[in-house]
Design a protein around this motif. Sequence first.
Motif, PDB file in Angstrom:
ATOM      1  N   ALA A   1      -9.848 -34.381  14.472  1.00 38.20           N
ATOM      2  CA  ALA A   1     -10.585 -34.505  15.717  1.00 38.20           C
ATOM      3  C   ALA A   1     -11.391 -33.237  15.997  1.00 38.20           C
ATOM      4  N   GLY A   2     -10.896 -32.094  15.543  1.00 40.28           N
ATOM      5  CA  GLY A   2     -11.575 -30.834  15.794  1.00 40.28           C
ATOM      6  C   GLY A   2     -12.270 -30.317  14.557  1.00 40.28           C
ATOM      7  N   SER A   3     -12.014 -29.056  14.228  1.00 41.26           N
ATOM      8  CA  SER A   3     -12.659 -28.404  13.094  1.00 41.26           C
ATOM      9  C   SER A   3     -12.276 -29.088  11.791  1.00 41.26           C
ATOM     10  N   PRO A   4     -13.242 -29.244  10.859  1.00 42.39           N
ATOM     11  CA  PRO A   4     -12.881 -29.827   9.566  1.00 42.39           C
ATOM     12  C   PRO A   4     -12.030 -28.894   8.731  1.00 42.39           C
ATOM     13  N   ASN A   5     -12.001 -27.612   9.063  1.00 45.61           N
ATOM     14  CA  ASN A   5     -11.199 -26.650   8.321  1.00 45.61           C
ATOM     15  C   ASN A   5      -9.893 -26.432   9.069  1.00 45.61           C
ATOM     16  N   CYS A   6      -8.859 -27.142   8.631  1.00 51.17           N
ATOM     17  CA  CYS A   6      -7.564 -27.063   9.310  1.00 51.17           C
ATOM     18  C   CYS A   6      -6.497 -26.629   8.327  1.00 51.17           C
ATOM     19  N   PRO A   7      -6.352 -25.341   8.115  1.00 47.31           N
ATOM     20  CA  PRO A   7      -5.368 -24.874   7.137  1.00 47.31           C
ATOM     21  C   PRO A   7      -3.949 -24.993   7.675  1.00 47.31           C
ATOM     22  N   TRP A   8      -3.022 -24.730   6.786  1.00 51.23           N
ATOM     23  CA  TRP A   8      -1.599 -24.757   7.122  1.00 51.23           C
ATOM     24  C   TRP A   8      -1.277 -23.446   7.843  1.00 51.23           C
ATOM     25  N   ILE A   9      -0.816 -23.553   9.072  1.00 47.12           N
ATOM     26  CA  ILE A   9      -0.517 -22.382   9.890  1.00 47.12           C
ATOM     27  C   ILE A   9       0.992 -22.293  10.118  1.00 47.12           C
ATOM     28  N   THR A  10       1.569 -21.111   9.833  1.00 44.84           N
ATOM     29  CA  THR A  10       2.982 -20.864  10.104  1.00 44.84           C
ATOM     30  C   THR A  10       3.098 -19.567  10.895  1.00 44.84           C
ATOM     31  N   ASP A  11       3.747 -19.640  12.040  1.00 46.00           N
ATOM     32  CA  ASP A  11       3.940 -18.454  12.871  1.00 46.00           C
ATOM     33  C   ASP A  11       5.385 -17.979  12.719  1.00 46.00           C
ATOM     34  N   SER A  12       5.575 -16.921  11.931  1.00 46.18           N
ATOM     35  CA  SER A  12       6.914 -16.381  11.669  1.00 46.18           C
ATOM     36  C   SER A  12       7.168 -15.092  12.439  1.00 46.18           C
ATOM     37  N   ARG A  13       6.362 -14.818  13.470  1.00 46.40           N
ATOM     38  CA  ARG A  13       6.569 -13.627  14.283  1.00 46.40           C
ATOM     39  C   ARG A  13       7.765 -13.834  15.219  1.00 46.40           C
TER      40      ARG A  13
ATOM     41  N   ASN B   1       9.530 -12.674  18.908  1.00 47.76           N
ATOM     42  CA  ASN B   1       9.226 -12.118  20.229  1.00 47.76           C
ATOM     43  C   ASN B   1       7.729 -12.077  20.515  1.00 47.76           C
ATOM     44  N   ALA B   2       6.961 -12.997  19.927  1.00 44.33           N
ATOM     45  CA  ALA B   2       5.526 -13.055  20.219  1.00 44.33           C
ATOM     46  C   ALA B   2       5.313 -13.773  21.553  1.00 44.33           C
ATOM     47  N   PRO B   3       4.308 -13.360  22.335  1.00 45.82           N
ATOM     48  CA  PRO B   3       4.106 -13.988  23.655  1.00 45.82           C
ATOM     49  C   PRO B   3       3.698 -15.449  23.571  1.00 45.82           C
ATOM     50  N   ASN B   4       2.931 -15.829  22.522  1.00 41.92           N
ATOM     51  CA  ASN B   4       2.500 -17.211  22.374  1.00 41.92           C
ATOM     52  C   ASN B   4       2.640 -17.621  20.913  1.00 41.92           C
ATOM     53  N   THR B   5       2.985 -18.891  20.702  1.00 39.50           N
ATOM     54  CA  THR B   5       3.084 -19.420  19.340  1.00 39.50           C
ATOM     55  C   THR B   5       1.705 -19.838  18.858  1.00 39.50           C
ATOM     56  N   ILE B   6       1.358 -19.434  17.657  1.00 41.08           N
ATOM     57  CA  ILE B   6       0.073 -19.806  17.074  1.00 41.08           C
ATOM     58  C   ILE B   6       0.232 -21.170  16.409  1.00 41.08           C
ATOM     59  N   VAL B   7      -0.561 -22.132  16.834  1.00 40.57           N
ATOM     60  CA  VAL B   7      -0.488 -23.501  16.328  1.00 40.57           C
ATOM     61  C   VAL B   7      -1.834 -23.874  15.732  1.00 40.57           C
TER      62      VAL B   7
ATOM     63  N   VAL C   1      -7.402 -14.959  17.132  1.00 39.45           N
ATOM     64  CA  VAL C   1      -7.066 -16.201  16.428  1.00 39.45           C
ATOM     65  C   VAL C   1      -8.052 -17.278  16.848  1.00 39.45           C
ATOM     66  N   ALA C   2      -8.640 -17.963  15.874  1.00 40.34           N
ATOM     67  CA  ALA C   2      -9.602 -19.035  16.138  1.00 40.34           C
ATOM     68  C   ALA C   2      -8.878 -20.277  16.654  1.00 40.34           C
ATOM     69  N   PRO C   3      -9.611 -21.227  17.274  1.00 39.44           N
ATOM     70  CA  PRO C   3      -8.975 -22.446  17.789  1.00 39.44           C
ATOM     71  C   PRO C   3      -8.224 -23.248  16.726  1.00 39.44           C
ATOM     72  N   ASN C   4      -8.655 -23.151  15.470  1.00 36.86           N
ATOM     73  CA  ASN C   4      -7.946 -23.907  14.426  1.00 36.86           C
ATOM     74  C   ASN C   4      -6.756 -23.143  13.857  1.00 36.86           C
ATOM     75  N   GLY C   5      -6.429 -21.988  14.443  1.00 34.75           N
ATOM     76  CA  GLY C   5      -5.260 -21.229  14.026  1.00 34.75           C
ATOM     77  C   GLY C   5      -5.537 -20.136  13.020  1.00 34.75           C
ATOM     78  N   GLU C   6      -6.780 -20.050  12.520  1.00 35.99           N
ATOM     79  CA  GLU C   6      -7.098 -19.031  11.523  1.00 35.99           C
ATOM     80  C   GLU C   6      -7.259 -17.663  12.186  1.00 35.99           C
ATOM     81  N   PRO C   7      -6.846 -16.581  11.485  1.00 39.29           N
ATOM     82  CA  PRO C   7      -7.050 -15.231  12.026  1.00 39.29           C
ATOM     83  C   PRO C   7      -8.528 -14.838  11.941  1.00 39.29           C
ATOM     84  N   MET C   8      -8.940 -13.947  12.830  1.00 39.50           N
ATOM     85  CA  MET C   8     -10.334 -13.489  12.856  1.00 39.50           C
ATOM     86  C   MET C   8     -10.389 -11.981  12.620  1.00 39.50           C
ATOM     87  N   ASN C   9     -11.593 -11.485  12.260  1.00 36.19           N
ATOM     88  CA  ASN C   9     -11.836 -10.055  12.067  1.00 36.19           C
ATOM     89  C   ASN C   9     -10.820  -9.438  11.106  1.00 36.19           C
TER      90      ASN C   9
END
Length: 1007
Positions: A437-449, A451-457, A649-657
């Motif tokens: 429904a969103g970005s065509p680039n939807c990689p596999w995202i795993t958040d293993s941090r 005590n992080a304030p928000n979960t990256i999905v 972090v981009a909307p599709n879960g990818e890291p930026m910069n």
Amino acid sequence: MRNRLFHRSGWPELSRLAVALGLSIAAGAALAQSNASGVIFGHLANPEGATVRIQNLDTGLTRDLGVDSQGRYRAASLPVGRYRVSVERNGQVAESRDNVQVTLGSGVDVSFEEGAASNAGAKTLEGITVTGNALPAIDVSSVDSRTVLTAEQLQKLPVARDVTAAALLAPGVIAGDSRYGNVASFGGASASENQYYINGYAVTNALTGLGFTSLPFDAIDQQQIFFGGYGAEYGRSTGGVINIVTKRGGNEWKAGVGMYITPQYFADSPRSIYRKNGQLYQYRANNKTSSMQYTGYVSGPLIKDKLFFYGAGDFTRTTGHTVGTIQAPQDASQVSKATKWLAKVDWNITDNNILEFTGLSDKTNTERSIYGYDYQTLQATQYLGTDKLKNFDAGPGSAPGGDVYIGKYTGYLTDSLTINALYGQSKTEHVRDLGYAGSPNCPWITDSRSNAPNTIVGCGLVNGTVLGPGAEDKTHGWRFDVEYQIGSHDLRAGVDNQTLESFSGQQYEGGYRWVYRNAGTVPGRPDIQPPPGTQYFVEKRLFQTGANVKTEQEAQFIEDKWQVTDRWMAYLGLRNEQFKNLNGDGQTYVKQRHQLAPRLGLTWDVFGDSSFKIYANAGRYHLAIPSNVAIRGASASTYYSEYYLYDGVAPNGEPMNLQPLGSRIYLNGEDGTTPDPKTVAAKNLKAYYQDEYILGFDKQLSTDWTFGAKLTYRKLLSSIDDFCDSRPFEKYAARNGIDISNASIPGCYLFNPGENNTFMVDIDGQGHLVPFKLTKEDFTSPAGIGFPDLKRKYYALDLYLEHQFSDKWYGRVDYTFSRSYGNSEGQLKSDIGQLDPSVTQDWDAPEIMQFANGPLPNDRTHQLKAYGYFQATPEWMFGANLSVASGRPKNCIGLDPVDAIQYGASYFECDFKPSPRGSKGRLPWTYQLNLNTEYRPLWAGTSQPLAFTMNVYNVIGKQEEVGIIEVGETGSVDADGHPVKSVDYQRPIAFQRPRYVQFGVRYDLSL
């Protein structure tokens, strides 16, 4: 009918007929065909001037046979069906018998012991049906262990409408691990070790051996289930063989239609899954499906007595709803459309030359609309995308589907000489199209941090590996055999070749996998040095495989079925197999020649009347390396890891910069280049093979009752797996003064576990190959831990009691006591559901094989199976099918205190203490009762063409656990140095299917 005949006023004559029907071994070489046909044989008391005529009652196929000086005759390679057998003298019928049923792979004795006085006039005794489940009840011409199910039985028994469900009726056959799909395990073997045939052609999954191309269920004429002792014509199996012969047209046009409805409204809700601490893991109360299946067939003569057609189709639409786990909170609405068809043309060119052609197709298209899911409200949320699949189910062990075409010729050149020739081919395309429904680039995202304030999905639908584009499987093969009868010997020799080709591969969804981690040191990566004060960094992984691989399988066999005396028959067989596996560049990486497999058998007709048979057999069975091994192990693949700092972090879960940390590291040496095929596997790699021994008896209690017992012992003598440990090479190099500082050593090698192995090693990275002759001791770790000897053993005692259909009912009860134990399941590893036949985690290093000996995953100590049906009135029939089995062994797999090979929670150890295989008890016993009823109203016509059916599956409603997570630790340690327990340990992964109901209606008519 038989019971009535035996008690009417003419009983003396018919009792003599019963004796005649029982005299099978006295008929000479009374031996069965087992590929796609059967045999009629017999003995004439007065052979002088006699000719035996055998005529198919449906197609008119006729064979005239001479009788030898001892009164024996034999008709081999007959298509299954109904026959009339007549004795002719001076051009006139002296005696005949109608409705003789030839069943798949069986020999039927039709003897005429009254022939001496029959010249005065013809005698016709009609209505006597001779099958494997009627007179004679015991087939003394076979040495194997098999169950044959006819179309009539499959229709009357309450079994699901699929081949595997029917196979599970046989003793010693259990359902495989649920993570492999709808597959079965035979005699303790892993579920990938079976072979499946339709009309003589192998339709087994070409890539992994798991699953097979299926067919319309009502097109099955007979299904033969071998679970041991099969002859030299069969190979490439160390589990079991399922052999199906389809229906064919006859001289009468017939047609029929049917509809089967399985509504979710009459189904129980499946159990939701909870962790052992009580936390909800997967909400499943609404995970139900409904299905509607339409069936139809038409058959008849295109040219009477010459050319016949049979066509059938199943068209099934299944709708369902699935809520995923809390780790993948998705709500999927699924529509699946399955189309199966079969068309068969039979041409009786002459009575001595038969040509048949079969085409069949098995295809499934599935579309899943996927939404997010809120576990707080138990409601679906936003639309995420659509997952479209073709001939590919979400389960990894799903059937391959596809198109199959088979041609076969049978020639009866003389009374003693028969030839069979067959050619077949298949093709299956596998497609998976992920639309987002969103970005065509939807990689596999795993958040293993932590005590992080928000979960990256991320936005991915799968969050894992997915099938690469262009995947397909192809097979082609042929076989040719000659059978010649000379005296008391029935000789048969043949050639059996098949080539399997697959283009397949896996890649991460969206191309990459991003793993967010707490900043810190990375084991084995001193180059990763994040700046002081860095809280988090991210790892980027790329995994991509894809290759066009091939497996060539050739075999030659010869066998002699020798009638030693009137009561003793010996079977002598030898199969010679050759296997060749090729990588994605067309290079051979494993070649195995002269794999000799002797097969020996003996039967004793104790009383000479087929009422008591004792039999024994011994054999060796080989299995080729499946094609999937070459996809990653022998072909080019890419698997690397990179680390980065990131900012945002981009909307599709990818890291930026991104800012790189350290260098790219290729894992397991997978850098996109094809490994030298000489370095992939041990030299002179022995094939995967098993020896088997069977001793049993069958005994008639009366004309209707039969019982028997059988002892089976199987021992796996050679296995093929991979090991992924460079230490043996380092030890050998140091001992022999070889410099391997620049060596190119693959991540893993194929080898024969528990034995000496020789490997070719590129010692300088320039292609300079040197043989490393590693002894079993060379595989010993620095801590003194060595590989154990390979062990997989299976023994079983099978008992059965069977009542042939008479007095309106049929029934059979089987009890099996068995043990499957050792340190290797075989090609699979059901402990963790690993789908890598012949390249499992087992044997990767000696440490991982510590404490691995014990009861194996396919061990079910006790099994009770009972099934049958009762024709209460001409209109009403009732059936039942009961299955009871003890539970699967349980394990605790955890962390080794040293973990020298860095495998984490992969050892048979927990709390840093030995936890031997199977030491944690058993899963619960399972009980399942299926019931059905059929109503054929007389008001619909005297032939009762209309039938209403209802099947209730799992009437008891039990939903016991049939699979659990057996990994008990996370692989890390706490602040005190103790292994961290896994919250998912012993979490259920599968239950028995809940109670559900199927309603059906059929209408059959003659045109």
